[in-house]
Design an enzyme around this catalytic site. Structure first.
Site, PDB file in Angstrom:
ATOM      1  N   LYS A  36       0.851  -1.205   0.000  1.00  0.00           N
ATOM      2  CA  LYS A  36       0.000   0.000   0.000  1.00  0.00           C
ATOM      3  C   LYS A  36       0.885   1.252   0.000  1.00  0.00           C
ATOM      4  O   LYS A  36       2.089   1.161   0.263  1.00  0.00           O
ATOM      5  CB  LYS A  36      -0.907  -0.017   1.230  1.00  0.00           C
ATOM      6  CG  LYS A  36      -0.161   0.013   2.567  1.00  0.00           C
ATOM      7  CD  LYS A  36      -1.087  -0.283   3.739  1.00  0.00           C
ATOM      8  CE  LYS A  36      -0.333  -0.258   5.056  1.00  0.00           C
ATOM      9  NZ  LYS A  36      -1.160  -0.782   6.166  1.00  0.00           N
ATOM     10  N   HIS A 158      -6.393  -7.463  12.749  1.00  0.00           N
ATOM     11  CA  HIS A 158      -5.173  -6.659  12.770  1.00  0.00           C
ATOM     12  C   HIS A 158      -4.729  -6.428  14.204  1.00  0.00           C
ATOM     13  O   HIS A 158      -5.549  -6.057  15.054  1.00  0.00           O
ATOM     14  CB  HIS A 158      -5.437  -5.328  12.060  1.00  0.00           C
ATOM     15  CG  HIS A 158      -4.199  -4.557  11.737  1.00  0.00           C
ATOM     16  ND1 HIS A 158      -3.079  -5.141  11.172  1.00  0.00           N
ATOM     17  CD2 HIS A 158      -3.895  -3.251  11.893  1.00  0.00           C
ATOM     18  CE1 HIS A 158      -2.155  -4.206  10.989  1.00  0.00           C
ATOM     19  NE2 HIS A 158      -2.608  -3.057  11.423  1.00  0.00           N
ATOM     20  N   TYR A 256      14.176  31.312   7.609  1.00  0.00           N
ATOM     21  CA  TYR A 256      12.919  31.917   8.064  1.00  0.00           C
ATOM     22  C   TYR A 256      12.856  31.973   9.583  1.00  0.00           C
ATOM     23  O   TYR A 256      13.311  31.042  10.258  1.00  0.00           O
ATOM     24  CB  TYR A 256      11.728  31.085   7.587  1.00  0.00           C
ATOM     25  CG  TYR A 256      11.430  31.192   6.110  1.00  0.00           C
ATOM     26  CD1 TYR A 256      11.095  32.408   5.527  1.00  0.00           C
ATOM     27  CD2 TYR A 256      11.447  30.058   5.310  1.00  0.00           C
ATOM     28  CE1 TYR A 256      10.798  32.487   4.175  1.00  0.00           C
ATOM     29  CE2 TYR A 256      11.144  30.118   3.949  1.00  0.00           C
ATOM     30  CZ  TYR A 256      10.826  31.354   3.399  1.00  0.00           C
ATOM     31  OH  TYR A 256      10.530  31.432   2.058  1.00  0.00           O
ATOM     32  N   CYS A 303      13.038  24.894   4.605  1.00  0.00           N
ATOM     33  CA  CYS A 303      12.128  25.644   3.727  1.00  0.00           C
ATOM     34  C   CYS A 303      11.341  24.664   2.863  1.00  0.00           C
ATOM     35  O   CYS A 303      11.543  23.459   2.938  1.00  0.00           O
ATOM     36  CB  CYS A 303      12.910  26.582   2.820  1.00  0.00           C
ATOM     37  SG  CYS A 303      14.168  27.562   3.643  1.00  0.00           S
ATOM     38  N   MET A 304      10.465  25.195   2.005  1.00  0.00           N
ATOM     39  CA  MET A 304       9.660  24.335   1.151  1.00  0.00           C
ATOM     40  C   MET A 304      10.540  23.498   0.216  1.00  0.00           C
ATOM     41  O   MET A 304      10.291  22.309   0.024  1.00  0.00           O
ATOM     42  CB  MET A 304       8.679  25.180   0.330  1.00  0.00           C
ATOM     43  CG  MET A 304       7.714  24.347  -0.484  1.00  0.00           C
ATOM     44  SD  MET A 304       6.628  25.329  -1.527  1.00  0.00           S
ATOM     45  CE  MET A 304       5.503  26.008  -0.322  1.00  0.00           C
ATOM     46  N   ASP A 305      11.578  24.120  -0.336  1.00  0.00           N
ATOM     47  CA  ASP A 305      12.360  23.454  -1.375  1.00  0.00           C
ATOM     48  C   ASP A 305      13.853  23.356  -1.078  1.00  0.00           C
ATOM     49  O   ASP A 305      14.607  22.812  -1.883  1.00  0.00           O
ATOM     50  CB  ASP A 305      12.197  24.221  -2.698  1.00  0.00           C
ATOM     51  CG  ASP A 305      10.762  24.623  -2.935  1.00  0.00           C
ATOM     52  OD1 ASP A 305       9.917  23.720  -3.033  1.00  0.00           O
ATOM     53  OD2 ASP A 305      10.474  25.838  -2.966  1.00  0.00           O
TER      54      ASP A 305
HETATM   55  C1  PLP Z   1      -0.440  -1.708   6.941  1.00  0.00           C
HETATM   56  C2  PLP Z   1      -1.007  -2.987   7.372  1.00  0.00           C
HETATM   57  C3  PLP Z   1      -0.198  -4.117   7.551  1.00  0.00           C
HETATM   58  C4  PLP Z   1       1.308  -4.060   7.460  1.00  0.00           C
HETATM   59  O1  PLP Z   1       1.836  -3.613   8.688  1.00  0.00           O
HETATM   60  P1  PLP Z   1       3.407  -3.555   8.948  1.00  0.00           P
HETATM   61  O2  PLP Z   1       3.524  -3.110  10.353  1.00  0.00           O
HETATM   62  O3  PLP Z   1       3.952  -2.549   7.983  1.00  0.00           O
HETATM   63  O4  PLP Z   1       3.922  -4.931   8.696  1.00  0.00           O
HETATM   64  C5  PLP Z   1      -0.813  -5.322   7.837  1.00  0.00           C
HETATM   65  N1  PLP Z   1      -2.153  -5.406   7.969  1.00  0.00           N
HETATM   66  C6  PLP Z   1      -2.965  -4.335   7.832  1.00  0.00           C
HETATM   67  C7  PLP Z   1      -4.428  -4.510   8.008  1.00  0.00           C
HETATM   68  C8  PLP Z   1      -2.423  -3.093   7.558  1.00  0.00           C
HETATM   69  O5  PLP Z   1      -3.231  -2.025   7.462  1.00  0.00           O
END
Ligand code: PLP
Length: 358
Positions: A36, A158, A256, A303-305
Protein backbone atom coordinates in the site's frame (compact mmCIF):
# COMPACT_ATOMS: atom_id res chain seq x y z
CA UNK A 1 23.96 12.11 -13.70
CA UNK A 2 23.54 14.96 -11.24
CA UNK A 3 19.99 15.38 -9.97
CA UNK A 4 18.42 17.70 -7.43
CA UNK A 5 16.81 15.28 -4.99
CA UNK A 6 16.19 11.57 -5.61
CA UNK A 7 15.76 8.20 -3.93
CA UNK A 8 17.76 5.09 -4.79
CA UNK A 9 15.89 1.84 -4.25
CA UNK A 10 17.65 -1.50 -4.20
CA UNK A 11 15.14 -4.18 -5.25
CA UNK A 12 17.65 -6.92 -4.40
CA UNK A 13 17.60 -5.70 -0.79
CA UNK A 14 13.78 -5.96 -0.82
CA UNK A 15 13.98 -9.53 -2.16
CA UNK A 16 16.61 -10.45 0.42
CA UNK A 17 14.56 -8.94 3.26
CA UNK A 18 11.53 -10.96 2.08
CA UNK A 19 13.52 -14.20 1.96
CA UNK A 20 15.13 -13.66 5.37
CA UNK A 21 11.73 -12.87 6.91
CA UNK A 22 10.14 -15.91 5.26
CA UNK A 23 12.84 -18.21 6.65
CA UNK A 24 12.42 -16.62 10.09
CA UNK A 25 8.66 -17.15 10.52
CA UNK A 26 6.61 -20.33 10.96
CA UNK A 27 6.90 -22.40 7.74
CA UNK A 28 3.09 -22.84 7.74
CA UNK A 29 2.77 -19.12 6.99
CA UNK A 30 2.92 -17.69 3.46
CA UNK A 31 3.90 -14.06 3.13
CA UNK A 32 1.40 -11.49 1.85
CA UNK A 33 3.43 -8.45 0.77
CA UNK A 34 1.83 -5.20 1.92
CA UNK A 35 2.51 -2.73 -0.92
CA UNK A 36 0.00 0.00 0.00
CA UNK A 37 0.93 3.68 -0.25
CA UNK A 38 3.10 2.98 -3.31
CA UNK A 39 4.95 0.26 -1.37
CA UNK A 40 5.69 2.66 1.49
CA UNK A 41 7.23 5.08 -1.02
CA UNK A 42 9.34 2.44 -2.81
CA UNK A 43 7.12 2.11 -5.94
CA UNK A 44 4.34 -0.48 -5.75
CA UNK A 45 4.65 -1.90 -9.26
CA UNK A 46 8.43 -2.35 -9.14
CA UNK A 47 8.31 -3.86 -5.64
CA UNK A 48 5.38 -6.20 -6.41
CA UNK A 49 7.05 -7.38 -9.64
CA UNK A 50 10.32 -8.03 -7.83
CA UNK A 51 8.53 -10.07 -5.16
CA UNK A 52 6.36 -11.87 -7.70
CA UNK A 53 9.59 -12.93 -9.48
CA UNK A 54 10.69 -14.78 -6.32
CA UNK A 55 7.35 -16.49 -5.78
CA UNK A 56 5.16 -14.07 -3.82
CA UNK A 57 1.49 -14.73 -4.65
CA UNK A 58 -0.29 -12.47 -2.16
CA UNK A 59 -0.42 -8.68 -2.11
CA UNK A 60 -2.29 -6.20 0.05
CA UNK A 61 -3.07 -2.56 -0.70
CA UNK A 62 -5.15 0.15 0.93
CA UNK A 63 -7.56 1.05 -1.86
CA UNK A 64 -8.92 0.01 -5.23
CA UNK A 65 -6.80 2.45 -7.27
CA UNK A 66 -3.67 0.83 -5.86
CA UNK A 67 -5.10 -2.62 -6.63
CA UNK A 68 -5.95 -1.76 -10.25
CA UNK A 69 -2.49 -0.27 -10.77
CA UNK A 70 -0.95 -3.63 -9.79
CA UNK A 71 -3.31 -5.69 -11.97
CA UNK A 72 -2.73 -3.49 -14.99
CA UNK A 73 1.02 -3.89 -14.47
CA UNK A 74 0.67 -7.67 -14.60
CA UNK A 75 0.54 -8.71 -10.95
CA UNK A 76 -1.27 -12.05 -11.04
CA UNK A 77 -1.78 -13.27 -7.47
CA UNK A 78 -4.37 -12.40 -4.86
CA UNK A 79 -4.73 -8.67 -4.29
CA UNK A 80 -6.56 -7.73 -1.10
CA UNK A 81 -7.88 -4.21 -0.46
CA UNK A 82 -7.48 -3.75 3.29
CA UNK A 83 -9.79 -0.74 3.61
CA UNK A 84 -12.84 1.05 2.25
CA UNK A 85 -13.85 0.87 -1.41
CA UNK A 86 -16.94 2.83 -2.50
CA UNK A 87 -19.90 0.50 -3.11
CA UNK A 88 -20.21 2.01 -6.60
CA UNK A 89 -16.78 0.50 -7.45
CA UNK A 90 -17.99 -3.09 -6.96
CA UNK A 91 -17.93 -3.66 -10.73
CA UNK A 92 -14.23 -2.77 -10.86
CA UNK A 93 -13.49 -5.12 -7.96
CA UNK A 94 -15.12 -7.92 -9.93
CA UNK A 95 -13.63 -6.99 -13.31
CA UNK A 96 -10.08 -6.87 -11.93
CA UNK A 97 -10.52 -9.92 -9.68
CA UNK A 98 -9.65 -7.94 -6.58
CA UNK A 99 -10.51 -9.14 -3.06
CA UNK A 100 -12.30 -6.60 -0.87
CA UNK A 101 -12.19 -6.44 2.93
CA UNK A 102 -15.69 -6.38 4.43
CA UNK A 103 -15.59 -3.59 6.98
CA UNK A 104 -18.86 -3.92 8.88
CA UNK A 105 -22.30 -5.52 8.77
CA UNK A 106 -23.69 -2.47 6.99
CA UNK A 107 -20.89 -2.48 4.42
CA UNK A 108 -21.31 -6.22 3.84
CA UNK A 109 -25.04 -5.83 3.21
CA UNK A 110 -24.40 -3.07 0.65
CA UNK A 111 -21.65 -5.02 -1.14
CA UNK A 112 -23.61 -8.30 -1.13
CA UNK A 113 -24.73 -10.08 -4.30
CA UNK A 114 -22.32 -8.20 -6.55
CA UNK A 115 -20.25 -11.32 -7.18
CA UNK A 116 -17.04 -9.99 -5.67
CA UNK A 117 -14.24 -11.80 -3.88
CA UNK A 118 -14.14 -10.78 -0.25
CA UNK A 119 -12.68 -11.42 3.20
CA UNK A 120 -14.27 -10.42 6.48
CA UNK A 121 -12.28 -8.06 8.71
CA UNK A 122 -12.70 -9.04 12.35
CA UNK A 123 -12.10 -6.42 15.04
CA UNK A 124 -10.22 -7.85 18.01
CA UNK A 125 -9.25 -4.61 19.74
CA UNK A 126 -8.01 -2.08 17.20
CA UNK A 127 -11.47 -0.49 16.89
CA UNK A 128 -10.84 0.54 13.30
CA UNK A 129 -12.69 -1.85 10.96
CA UNK A 130 -14.28 -5.27 11.20
CA UNK A 131 -17.04 -7.26 12.87
CA UNK A 132 -16.71 -7.13 16.66
CA UNK A 133 -15.05 -10.35 17.81
CA UNK A 134 -16.46 -9.83 21.32
CA UNK A 135 -19.84 -10.76 19.84
CA UNK A 136 -18.55 -13.92 18.21
CA UNK A 137 -22.08 -15.30 17.85
CA UNK A 138 -23.03 -12.32 15.69
CA UNK A 139 -19.80 -12.69 13.66
CA UNK A 140 -20.75 -16.28 12.93
CA UNK A 141 -24.29 -15.28 12.00
CA UNK A 142 -23.15 -12.59 9.54
CA UNK A 143 -20.43 -14.72 7.98
CA UNK A 144 -22.91 -17.56 7.38
CA UNK A 145 -25.66 -15.22 6.20
CA UNK A 146 -23.46 -13.65 3.50
CA UNK A 147 -21.21 -16.58 2.69
CA UNK A 148 -23.05 -17.35 -0.55
CA UNK A 149 -23.39 -13.76 -1.67
CA UNK A 150 -19.62 -13.34 -2.07
CA UNK A 151 -16.77 -15.45 -3.24
CA UNK A 152 -15.61 -15.52 0.36
CA UNK A 153 -11.89 -16.34 0.65
CA UNK A 154 -11.00 -15.62 4.24
CA UNK A 155 -11.05 -13.84 7.57
CA UNK A 156 -8.45 -11.49 8.99
CA UNK A 157 -7.81 -9.28 11.98
CA UNK A 158 -5.17 -6.66 12.77
CA UNK A 159 -2.90 -6.50 15.81
CA UNK A 160 -2.43 -3.06 17.35
CA UNK A 161 0.50 -3.55 19.78
CA UNK A 162 2.38 -6.54 18.37
CA UNK A 163 5.55 -4.40 18.27
CA UNK A 164 5.53 -3.82 22.05
CA UNK A 165 6.89 -6.55 24.31
CA UNK A 166 5.21 -5.23 27.46
CA UNK A 167 1.79 -5.55 25.76
CA UNK A 168 2.21 -9.24 24.87
CA UNK A 169 -0.87 -10.17 26.91
CA UNK A 170 -3.12 -7.91 24.84
CA UNK A 171 -1.74 -9.36 21.61
CA UNK A 172 -2.38 -12.90 22.89
CA UNK A 173 -5.97 -11.89 23.69
CA UNK A 174 -6.44 -10.48 20.19
CA UNK A 175 -5.18 -13.70 18.61
CA UNK A 176 -7.43 -15.79 20.93
CA UNK A 177 -10.52 -13.75 20.01
CA UNK A 178 -9.72 -14.19 16.34
CA UNK A 179 -9.06 -17.92 16.79
CA UNK A 180 -12.48 -18.22 18.44
CA UNK A 181 -14.35 -16.57 15.55
CA UNK A 182 -12.43 -18.70 13.04
CA UNK A 183 -13.30 -21.89 14.88
CA UNK A 184 -17.05 -21.07 14.77
CA UNK A 185 -16.97 -21.08 10.95
CA UNK A 186 -14.29 -23.73 10.44
CA UNK A 187 -16.71 -25.90 8.41
CA UNK A 188 -16.79 -23.22 5.68
CA UNK A 189 -13.14 -24.08 4.93
CA UNK A 190 -12.18 -20.50 4.09
CA UNK A 191 -8.74 -20.68 2.47
CA UNK A 192 -7.04 -17.63 4.06
CA UNK A 193 -6.94 -16.93 7.78
CA UNK A 194 -4.55 -14.16 8.85
CA UNK A 195 -3.79 -11.93 11.79
CA UNK A 196 -0.05 -11.20 11.78
CA UNK A 197 1.67 -8.01 10.58
CA UNK A 198 5.49 -7.62 10.39
CA UNK A 199 5.83 -7.41 14.16
CA UNK A 200 3.30 -10.16 14.81
CA UNK A 201 5.14 -12.59 12.56
CA UNK A 202 8.41 -11.96 14.34
CA UNK A 203 7.41 -12.27 17.95
CA UNK A 204 4.03 -13.89 18.37
CA UNK A 205 2.23 -17.20 18.29
CA UNK A 206 1.68 -18.29 14.79
CA UNK A 207 -2.00 -18.61 13.91
CA UNK A 208 -3.46 -18.73 10.41
CA UNK A 209 -1.70 -19.27 7.13
CA UNK A 210 -0.69 -15.79 5.90
CA UNK A 211 1.51 -13.11 7.44
CA UNK A 212 0.98 -9.59 6.14
CA UNK A 213 4.50 -8.26 5.75
CA UNK A 214 4.83 -4.48 5.43
CA UNK A 215 7.54 -2.40 7.05
CA UNK A 216 10.14 -5.16 7.51
CA UNK A 217 10.29 -5.95 3.78
CA UNK A 218 11.49 -2.36 3.35
CA UNK A 219 14.10 -2.97 6.07
CA UNK A 220 12.69 -0.77 8.83
CA UNK A 221 11.50 -1.63 12.33
CA UNK A 222 7.86 -1.70 13.46
CA UNK A 223 8.97 0.04 16.67
CA UNK A 224 12.25 1.76 17.51
CA UNK A 225 12.79 -0.68 20.40
CA UNK A 226 12.71 -3.73 18.09
CA UNK A 227 15.65 -5.67 16.67
CA UNK A 228 15.30 -7.15 13.21
CA UNK A 229 16.66 -10.52 12.03
CA UNK A 230 20.29 -10.24 10.89
CA UNK A 231 20.68 -9.22 7.26
CA UNK A 232 17.46 -7.22 6.96
CA UNK A 233 18.31 -3.65 6.01
CA UNK A 234 16.73 -0.51 4.50
CA UNK A 235 16.20 -0.70 0.75
CA UNK A 236 15.96 3.04 0.16
CA UNK A 237 18.46 5.89 0.26
CA UNK A 238 17.53 9.53 -0.26
CA UNK A 239 20.13 11.74 -1.89
CA UNK A 240 20.56 15.38 -2.80
CA UNK A 241 23.48 17.64 -3.69
CA UNK A 242 25.27 20.74 -2.41
CA UNK A 243 23.84 23.67 -4.37
CA UNK A 244 25.85 26.48 -2.74
CA UNK A 245 28.44 27.05 -0.02
CA UNK A 246 28.85 30.33 1.85
CA UNK A 247 30.43 31.84 4.93
CA UNK A 248 28.18 33.05 7.73
CA UNK A 249 29.58 35.48 10.29
CA UNK A 250 28.95 35.63 14.06
CA UNK A 251 25.62 37.31 14.84
CA UNK A 252 24.03 36.54 11.48
CA UNK A 253 20.96 34.35 11.38
CA UNK A 254 19.93 31.58 9.01
CA UNK A 255 16.54 31.00 7.39
CA UNK A 256 12.92 31.92 8.06
CA UNK A 257 12.08 33.17 11.52
CA UNK A 258 15.82 33.72 12.23
CA UNK A 259 15.66 30.61 14.43
CA UNK A 260 19.41 29.90 14.16
CA UNK A 261 22.04 32.50 15.09
CA UNK A 262 25.74 31.98 14.26
CA UNK A 263 28.02 32.18 17.31
CA UNK A 264 31.23 31.86 15.27
CA UNK A 265 32.49 31.96 11.70
CA UNK A 266 30.61 29.20 9.90
CA UNK A 267 30.59 27.48 6.54
CA UNK A 268 27.03 26.72 5.48
CA UNK A 269 25.82 24.60 2.57
CA UNK A 270 22.42 24.94 0.92
CA UNK A 271 20.75 21.63 -0.03
CA UNK A 272 17.95 21.76 -2.64
CA UNK A 273 15.50 19.51 -0.75
CA UNK A 274 12.74 20.80 1.50
CA UNK A 275 9.43 19.94 3.09
CA UNK A 276 7.63 19.91 -0.28
CA UNK A 277 9.88 16.96 -1.10
CA UNK A 278 8.64 15.31 2.07
CA UNK A 279 11.58 16.20 4.28
CA UNK A 280 9.90 16.75 7.64
CA UNK A 281 10.03 20.39 8.75
CA UNK A 282 10.16 19.31 12.41
CA UNK A 283 13.80 18.35 11.70
CA UNK A 284 14.64 22.09 11.56
CA UNK A 285 17.63 22.74 13.90
CA UNK A 286 17.44 19.03 14.92
CA UNK A 287 18.30 16.66 12.10
CA UNK A 288 21.45 16.17 10.08
CA UNK A 289 22.54 15.03 6.65
CA UNK A 290 25.71 13.15 5.67
CA UNK A 291 28.29 14.55 3.26
CA UNK A 292 31.20 12.17 2.48
CA UNK A 293 30.26 10.29 5.64
CA UNK A 294 30.42 13.36 7.92
CA UNK A 295 27.40 14.67 9.82
CA UNK A 296 26.24 18.14 8.79
CA UNK A 297 23.58 19.46 11.22
CA UNK A 298 20.53 21.27 9.83
CA UNK A 299 20.68 24.95 10.76
CA UNK A 300 17.59 27.14 10.64
CA UNK A 301 14.14 26.15 9.49
CA UNK A 302 13.68 23.73 6.64
CA UNK A 303 12.13 25.64 3.73
CA UNK A 304 9.66 24.33 1.15
CA UNK A 305 12.36 23.45 -1.38
CA UNK A 306 15.72 23.95 0.36
CA UNK A 307 17.52 23.59 3.65
CA UNK A 308 20.79 24.82 5.10
CA UNK A 309 23.36 22.65 6.89
CA UNK A 310 26.48 23.43 8.91
CA UNK A 311 29.59 22.20 7.07
CA UNK A 312 32.15 24.16 9.10
CA UNK A 313 35.47 22.29 9.05
CA UNK A 314 34.26 19.75 6.48
CA UNK A 315 35.76 19.19 3.06
CA UNK A 316 32.70 20.03 0.93
CA UNK A 317 32.36 21.27 -2.66
CA UNK A 318 29.63 22.35 -5.06
CA UNK A 319 27.55 19.37 -6.30
CA UNK A 320 28.95 16.95 -3.75
CA UNK A 321 26.43 14.18 -3.07
CA UNK A 322 24.44 14.52 0.15
CA UNK A 323 22.79 11.59 1.94
CA UNK A 324 19.48 12.51 3.56
CA UNK A 325 18.53 8.91 4.35
CA UNK A 326 21.01 6.07 4.20
CA UNK A 327 23.62 4.23 6.19
CA UNK A 328 24.37 6.29 9.27
CA UNK A 329 21.04 8.15 9.15
CA UNK A 330 18.17 5.79 8.39
CA UNK A 331 14.45 6.51 8.51
CA UNK A 332 14.02 4.89 11.95
CA UNK A 333 16.67 7.17 13.47
CA UNK A 334 15.28 10.25 11.74
CA UNK A 335 11.77 9.41 12.92
CA UNK A 336 12.98 8.90 16.48
CA UNK A 337 14.33 12.49 16.58
CA UNK A 338 10.89 13.92 15.93
CA UNK A 339 8.75 11.38 17.80
CA UNK A 340 7.25 9.68 14.80
CA UNK A 341 7.83 6.33 13.07
CA UNK A 342 9.97 5.26 10.12
CA UNK A 343 6.75 4.40 8.25
CA UNK A 344 5.78 8.08 8.12
CA UNK A 345 9.25 9.26 7.06
CA UNK A 346 9.34 7.00 3.98
CA UNK A 347 5.65 7.45 3.07
CA UNK A 348 6.10 11.23 3.15
CA UNK A 349 8.77 11.36 0.43
CA UNK A 350 6.85 13.21 -2.26
CA UNK A 351 6.10 12.39 -5.88
CA UNK A 352 8.42 15.14 -7.07
CA UNK A 353 11.41 13.12 -5.82
CA UNK A 354 12.26 10.69 -8.64
CA UNK A 355 12.95 7.02 -7.87
CA UNK A 356 16.08 5.42 -9.27
CA UNK A 357 16.22 1.60 -9.16
CA UNK A 358 19.57 -0.09 -8.64
C1 PLP B 1 -0.44 -1.71 6.94
C2 PLP B 1 -1.01 -2.99 7.37
C3 PLP B 1 -0.20 -4.12 7.55
C4 PLP B 1 1.31 -4.06 7.46
O1 PLP B 1 1.84 -3.61 8.69
P1 PLP B 1 3.41 -3.56 8.95
O2 PLP B 1 3.52 -3.11 10.35
O3 PLP B 1 3.95 -2.55 7.98
O4 PLP B 1 3.92 -4.93 8.70
C5 PLP B 1 -0.81 -5.32 7.84
N1 PLP B 1 -2.15 -5.41 7.97
C6 PLP B 1 -2.97 -4.33 7.83
C7 PLP B 1 -4.43 -4.51 8.01
C8 PLP B 1 -2.42 -3.09 7.56
O5 PLP B 1 -3.23 -2.02 7.46
Amino acid sequence: MIRRSWVEIDLDVIKTNYKIYQSYIDPKQSVMAVVKADAYGHGAVRVAKALQSIGCKFFAVSNIEEAIELREAGIAGEILVLGYTPITSANDLRAYDITQALLSENYTERMAAKGIKAQFAIDTGMNRIGLDADDSHNCELIIRKYNNQFRLTGLFTHLCVADTESEAVFTEQQIDKFRNVCSLVRDLNLPYIHCLNSAGGLWNDSFGNLTRLGIVVYGLKPDYSNTLPIGIKPALEWKSVVAMIKNVHPGETIGYGRSYKAKKEMKVATIPTGYADGYNRLLSNKGYVLIKGAKAPIVGRICMDQMMVDVTGLDVSFEDEVTLLGEGCNADDMAHFISTIGYEVICDISKRVPKVYL
